[in-house]
Write a protein that holds these residues in place. Structure first.
Motif, PDB file in Angstrom:
ATOM      1  N   THR A 126      -7.504  -0.094  -6.530  1.00 45.68           N
ATOM      2  CA  THR A 126      -8.039  -0.419  -5.573  1.00 45.68           C
ATOM      3  C   THR A 126      -9.230  -0.398  -5.334  1.00 45.68           C
ATOM      4  O   THR A 126      -9.654  -1.214  -4.424  1.00 45.68           O
TER       5      THR A 126
ATOM      6  N   VAL B 230       0.796  -1.400   0.041  1.00 44.97           N
ATOM      7  CA  VAL B 230      -0.424   0.208  -0.320  1.00 44.97           C
ATOM      8  C   VAL B 230       1.058   0.992  -0.267  1.00 44.97           C
ATOM      9  O   VAL B 230       1.679   1.354   1.032  1.00 44.97           O
TER      10      VAL B 230
ATOM     11  N   LEU C 208      -6.341  -1.056   4.981  1.00 47.21           N
ATOM     12  CA  LEU C 208      -5.618  -1.871   5.410  1.00 47.21           C
ATOM     13  C   LEU C 208      -5.987  -2.834   6.001  1.00 47.21           C
ATOM     14  O   LEU C 208      -5.254  -3.967   5.466  1.00 47.21           O
TER      15      LEU C 208
ATOM     16  N   VAL D 115      -3.902   4.731  -2.008  1.00 44.85           N
ATOM     17  CA  VAL D 115      -5.222   5.406  -1.821  1.00 44.85           C
ATOM     18  C   VAL D 115      -5.465   6.427  -1.370  1.00 44.85           C
ATOM     19  O   VAL D 115      -4.168   7.248  -1.468  1.00 44.85           O
TER      20      VAL D 115
ATOM     21  N   PHE E 115      -1.304  -1.350  -4.263  1.00 49.30           N
ATOM     22  CA  PHE E 115      -2.566  -0.060  -4.390  1.00 49.30           C
ATOM     23  C   PHE E 115      -2.065   0.915  -3.202  1.00 49.30           C
ATOM     24  O   PHE E 115      -1.457   1.288  -2.823  1.00 49.30           O
TER      25      PHE E 115
ATOM     26  N   CYS F 178      -7.251  -5.247   2.857  1.00 50.18           N
ATOM     27  CA  CYS F 178      -5.504  -5.379   2.443  1.00 50.18           C
ATOM     28  C   CYS F 178      -4.968  -6.732   2.947  1.00 50.18           C
ATOM     29  O   CYS F 178      -5.073  -8.178   2.571  1.00 50.18           O
TER      30      CYS F 178
END
Length: 317
Positions: free
Chosen positions: A286, A162, A210, A226, A224, A213
């Motif tokens: 995402t 991320v 998170l 964000v 990803f 994920c």
């Protein structure tokens, strides 16, 4: 349900993440350097020899937040090596020991700085872009990502990356806090002509992603981006802050070129870049792959941040 190991559990993001996981009745193990708080497991200083085994015991997932964070003025003799020691060597040590402990998934919190520093004049960054880090911090995060994906190819570990932009929320520090203090004072700000847009992510939105994920089957092997899903100019951010503070703000339309020149003379080029330029991320991938959307709008997140700021400042007085 096997616990999730959270590294950097007492940090800005880690504290919010642990609170959210406990609120969802998801078991966690909280790892910190020194273990000052009840329930934390101390792992000591972070490098290639850190022993994570006690923290990893019984865990099925790791969310790795612990890092040597970005610093505007880094005075160590070799910044890249200092970042590598923590962000690359300690991360890979954790991942290798995670494999030995039978951990299934490893969520690595990297940084948009892996992509670069600015999207002025170009499309927003995506996880598929060629990395172009511009400083030792971004370089170390890129190297850590590469090392983790190499380990994943050799083992059964599911790696998820991320890359957040600026993270804000209750307790935020640095430039965001400095800007908030200026808005509270009612100081006229020369930002009315600034058109650059910035992607930011609130604690609530980052934490929610998170957790997604850590759990979503399709997250495996992904990179990803964000954000809050709504990129703001600095003038729009200031207006949201002023509204939450109940203040009126005056935004003077000074040409950005002049502001850049003045910042350069004052040795504040980095601050100017963050205030005046664009840095945007594309979260379409995402949203689609993880069936995710931001859970909090920027207006709400800024108001929550301001409320905490006012409470904290009131306690200091």
């Amino acid at each position: 349900m096997a616990p999730i190991l959270i590294t950097g559990a007492n940090g800005f993001v880690g504290t919010a993440l642990c609170t959210a996981l406990r609120g969802r009745a998801i078991p966690i193990v909280a790892a910190t350097r020194h273990g000052h708080n009840p329930g934390e497991i101390a792992v000591g200083e972070l490098d290639g020899a850190t022993d994570w085994r006690a923290a990893l015991a019984g865990c099925g997932t790791v969310i790795h937040l612990a890092a040597r964070v970005h610093m505007m003025d880094d005075h160590v003799a070799d910044p890249l090596q200092a970042y590598r020691q923590v962000n690359v060597e300690a991360t890979l040590q954790l991942a290798r020991q995670a494999v030995e402990a039978g951990v299934r998934r490893f969520v690595f919190v990297s940084s948009v700085k892996v992509n670069g520093e600015s999207t002025t004049g170009r499309a927003p960054y995506s996880g598929a872009d060629m990395p172009q880090p511009r400083d030792p911090y971004g370089q170390s995060k890129m190297e850590a990502e590469a090392a983790l994906f190499a380990l994943a190819r050799e083992t059964s570990l599911e790696v998820v990356v991320v890359r957040p932009p600026l993270v804000y929320g209750p307790g935020v520090r640095a430039n965001y806090l400095n800007l908030l203090k200026l808005v509270r004072k009612g100081v006229p700000l020369p930002l009315g002509a600034v058109k650059g847009r910035r992607s930011m992510v609130s604690l609530d939105n980052l934490v929610d992603l998170l957790i997604r994920c850590a759990q979503h089957p399709a997250a495996r092997g992904g990179v990803f981006m964000v954000s809050d899903g709504a990129d703001l100019t600095v003038a729009e951010l200031v207006s949201l802050m002023a509204s939450a503070l109940g203040k009126r703000v005056t935004l003077v339309p000074v040409p950005p070129a002049l502001l850049y020149a003045l910042a350069g003379l004052a040795g504040k080029q980095g601050v100017a870049d963050r205030l005046l330029g664009s840095l945007q991320v594309d979260i379409a991938h995402t949203r689609e792959r993880l069936e995710w959307a931001p859970v909090v709008a920027p207006q709400v997140a800024v108001a929550t941040t301001v409320a905490h700021f006012l409470t904290t400042e009131g306690q200091k007085q």
